[in-house]
Write an enzyme that holds these catalytic residues in place. Structure first.
Site, PDB file in Angstrom:
ATOM      1  CG  ASP A 239      41.584  36.389  42.803  1.00 30.64           C
ATOM      2  OD1 ASP A 239      41.030  36.768  43.839  1.00 30.64           O
ATOM      3  OD2 ASP A 239      42.809  36.209  42.725  1.00 30.64           O
TER       4      ASP A 239
ATOM      5  CE  LYS B 138      36.216  31.847  45.953  1.00 32.63           C
ATOM      6  NZ  LYS B 138      37.408  32.196  45.185  1.00 32.63           N
TER       7      LYS B 138
ATOM      8  CG  ASN C 111      43.266  34.610  53.353  1.00 31.69           C
ATOM      9  OD1 ASN C 111      42.140  34.407  53.781  1.00 31.69           O
ATOM     10  ND2 ASN C 111      44.135  33.641  53.144  1.00 31.69           N
TER      11      ASN C 111
ATOM     12  N   GLY D 119      38.918  38.422  49.924  1.00 31.21           N
ATOM     13  CA  GLY D 119      38.858  39.493  48.935  1.00 31.21           C
ATOM     14  C   GLY D 119      37.902  39.272  47.781  1.00 31.21           C
ATOM     15  CG  HIS D 120      34.536  36.824  47.753  1.00 30.01           C
ATOM     16  ND1 HIS D 120      35.181  35.986  46.892  1.00 30.01           N
ATOM     17  CD2 HIS D 120      34.123  36.060  48.776  1.00 30.01           C
ATOM     18  CE1 HIS D 120      35.169  34.768  47.399  1.00 30.01           C
ATOM     19  NE2 HIS D 120      34.543  34.791  48.541  1.00 30.01           N
TER      20      HIS D 120
ATOM     21  CD  GLN E 151      41.817  31.619  50.822  1.00 28.46           C
ATOM     22  OE1 GLN E 151      41.364  30.734  51.517  1.00 28.46           O
ATOM     23  NE2 GLN E 151      41.708  32.864  51.182  1.00 28.46           N
TER      24      GLN E 151
HETATM   25  P1  GDP Z   1      36.402  36.093  43.803  1.00 27.33           P
HETATM   26  O1  GDP Z   1      37.312  36.224  44.961  1.00 27.33           O
HETATM   27  O2  GDP Z   1      36.452  34.731  43.191  1.00 27.33           O
HETATM   28  O3  GDP Z   1      35.019  36.547  44.099  1.00 27.33           O
HETATM   29  O4  GDP Z   1      36.946  37.045  42.691  1.00 27.33           O
HETATM   30  P2  GDP Z   1      37.251  38.608  42.788  1.00 27.33           P
HETATM   31  O5  GDP Z   1      36.100  39.292  43.376  1.00 27.33           O
HETATM   32  O6  GDP Z   1      38.574  38.844  43.376  1.00 27.33           O
HETATM   33  O7  GDP Z   1      37.441  38.938  41.276  1.00 27.33           O
HETATM   34  C1  GDP Z   1      36.467  38.813  40.420  1.00 27.33           C
HETATM   35  C2  GDP Z   1      36.296  40.160  39.724  1.00 27.33           C
HETATM   36  O8  GDP Z   1      35.653  39.916  38.506  1.00 27.33           O
HETATM   37  C3  GDP Z   1      35.405  41.129  40.452  1.00 27.33           C
HETATM   38  O9  GDP Z   1      35.840  42.433  40.165  1.00 27.33           O
HETATM   39  C4  GDP Z   1      34.038  40.847  39.851  1.00 27.33           C
HETATM   40  O10 GDP Z   1      33.141  41.909  39.922  1.00 27.33           O
HETATM   41  C5  GDP Z   1      34.407  40.577  38.451  1.00 27.33           C
HETATM   42  N1  GDP Z   1      33.520  39.670  37.722  1.00 27.33           N
HETATM   43  C6  GDP Z   1      32.872  38.568  38.180  1.00 27.33           C
HETATM   44  N2  GDP Z   1      32.223  37.965  37.167  1.00 27.33           N
HETATM   45  C7  GDP Z   1      32.470  38.707  36.059  1.00 27.33           C
HETATM   46  C8  GDP Z   1      32.108  38.576  34.689  1.00 27.33           C
HETATM   47  O11 GDP Z   1      31.416  37.662  34.276  1.00 27.33           O
HETATM   48  N3  GDP Z   1      32.590  39.527  33.826  1.00 27.33           N
HETATM   49  C9  GDP Z   1      33.372  40.558  34.222  1.00 27.33           C
HETATM   50  N4  GDP Z   1      33.791  41.421  33.306  1.00 27.33           N
HETATM   51  N5  GDP Z   1      33.747  40.703  35.507  1.00 27.33           N
HETATM   52  C10 GDP Z   1      33.304  39.793  36.403  1.00 27.33           C
END
Ligand code: GDP
Length: 437
Positions: free
Chosen positions: A12, A15, A37, A39-40, A223
């Site tokens: 999370d 990415k 699993n 979830g981006h 992940q």
């Molecule tokens: P991932 O699985 O690594 O892609 O992460 P997730 O999507 O689960 O969680 C990342 C969350 O942070 C999402 O809601 C993104 O839109 C948000 N996000 C990503 N980069 C940034 C950032 O630089 N600032 C903020 N405030 N939110 C971000």
């Protein structure tokens, strides 16, 4: 050019946003491990896309996406996501979405077994997403799995389902669940596989040809490093290898064809599910955890579970940098820390009174860690949406530099908000060409 993108912490890290940002500069985006699993969350204008199984590149119409052989694919979840994307205006055709014939299928009995396995573990449960991913990998390694290519032959599919279900039902019934029926599973799966057929392709040759044609390929890890089944906080890990080596195996691409590895590092840490988390903000820091959770929207994209929040752990992240050989790092969520007076960074561990600067392999040791913190002053001003590093407050720049030095990798990109354009691209020779169209 072939680039791998990997989460450096417990997942999370953001990415999804970084892959989405890079995807339209790449011809092919592929996933190489995990299942639905992931979830981006990706935000484009007023549209929010949640991707579980499909690579984030799917949002860009000119990008070809691949589900690699290291993945486990639930065909039902696959079409649910495809249909969802189509309803959000994304066109998905077999020309731009390829499913590798060597990937394994997640079957309905895998989902049932995921429940029984967690129940059996009781207090020691892993905290899986209960989608059948772990049991599908168990079958793969146990040489009982059903690959996409097997499922294309009705005889083989039927035989494997019957054989596997006998054993699965024994366990399922022991845990008081109703048995599953082979005929029903066969019928359901056959219909889905029939629909899947046009998307199926053998991809190692596909990648080899793409390389010859100088196509730009992005390999998207799901992940993260500390959840890797070999290198993570075992047993509280995922069942696959998100780390850089896994990209080669899970996509079927020779290691020496990979040009670079980009680590996604968040300015603080979170963890979902169970397992050790040395820098977790516990009771006395609950207000801080709540603030970060709220500002960073730290709730599971799919499950909406609140994520456990913690300070940046330089020891764990340096371990990730060494293990994956990060050539560069994308630092995300700088803006989330805008409101903080002080920011702590864990620069070392104390275990049983001894200073430790490397990430321990022994699970029990991870539970004994007392983090050694360095406290930095916050910048207390808004960085949301800043696109030029010179425009960052001095203390924010110092924080970024501190993290970069503590993990020993240059920062190539800083994310200052969830949107694509809320990004600082730091001029960085290592990433030369990565951002070219
Ligand atoms: P991932 O699985 O690594 O892609 O992460 P997730 O999507 O689960 O969680 C990342 C969350 O942070 C999402 O809601 C993104 O839109 C948000 N996000 C990503 N980069 C940034 C950032 O630089 N600032 C903020 N405030 N939110 C971000």
């Amino acid at each position: 050019m072939i680039i791998v993108i990997i989460g450096a912490q417990w997942g999370d890290e953001g990415k999804g946003k970084v892959v989405d940002l890079l995807a339209d500069r790449f011809d092919i985006v592929a996933r190489y491990q995990g299942g639905h699993n992931a979830g981006h969350s990706v935000y484009v204008g007023d549209k929010a896309f949640v991707l579980r199984l499909l690579p984030s590149g799917i949002i860009h119409e000119d990008t070809t996406c691949v589900l690699g052989n290291g993945m486990v694919i639930d065909p039902k979840a696959f079409f649910e996501e495809v249909d969802q994307m189509q309803s959000q205006g994304i066109s998905i055709t077999p020309e731009r979405l390829i499913v590798t014939s060597r990937a394994h299928l997640i079957m309905p009995y895998h989902r049932a077994l995921d429940h029984t396995s967690e129940e059996r573990l009781g207090n020691e449960k892993i905290g899986t997403t209960l989608r059948g991913i772990g049991p599908a990998y168990e079958d793969k390694v146990g040489r009982r799995g059903i690959r996409v290519s097997d499922a294309l032959s009705p005889e083989v599919l039927k035989l494997r389902i019957e054989r596997n279900l006998e054993e699965a039902n024994r366990i399922i019934v022991t845990y008081g669940q109703p048995p599953l029926y082979a005929d029903q599973i066969f019928e359901e799966t056959s219909a889905l596989v029939e629909r899947l057929k046009p998307f199926v392709c053998e991809t190692s040759h596909f990648f080899s040809e793409a390389k010859k044609q100088n196509k730009k390929i992005l390999l998207e890890g799901a992940q993260a490093t500390l959840l890797d089944v070999d290198h993570g906080t075992y047993p509280y890990v995922t069942s696959s290898n998100p780390t850089a080596g896994g990209a080669s195996v899970g996509a079927g691409i020779p290691p020496h064809h990979i040009t670079g590895v980009l680590g996604i590092v968040r300015t603080y840490a979170t963890r979902v599910g169970e397992g050790p988390f040395p820098t977790e903000m516990l009771d006395e820091e609950e207000t801080m955890a709540n603030l970060i959770r709220k500002r960073g929207n730290e709730y599971g994209s799919v499950t909406k579970r609140p994520r456990r929040c913690g300070w940046f752990d330089a020891v764990a992240t340096r371990y990730a940098a060494e293990l994956n050989g990060f050539n560069s790092v994308a630092l995300t969520k700088l803006d989330v820390l805008d409101a903080l007076d002080e920011i702590k960074v864990c620069i070392g561990y104390e275990i049983n009174g001894e200073r430790v600067d490397t990430f321990p392999a022994v699970s029990q040791d991870l539970r004994l860690i007392k983090p050694i913190y360095e406290t930095l002053e916050g910048w207390k001003s808004e960085t949301l949406g800043v696109t030029d590093i010179e425009k960052l407050p001095k203390k924010a720049r110092e924080y970024v530099e501190f993290l970069s030095n503590s993990i020993g990798v240059e920062i190539g990109l800083i994310s200052t908000g969830p949107e694509r354009d809320q990004t600082i691209i730091v001029q960085n020779s290592v990433m030369e060409g990565w951002f070219d169209k």
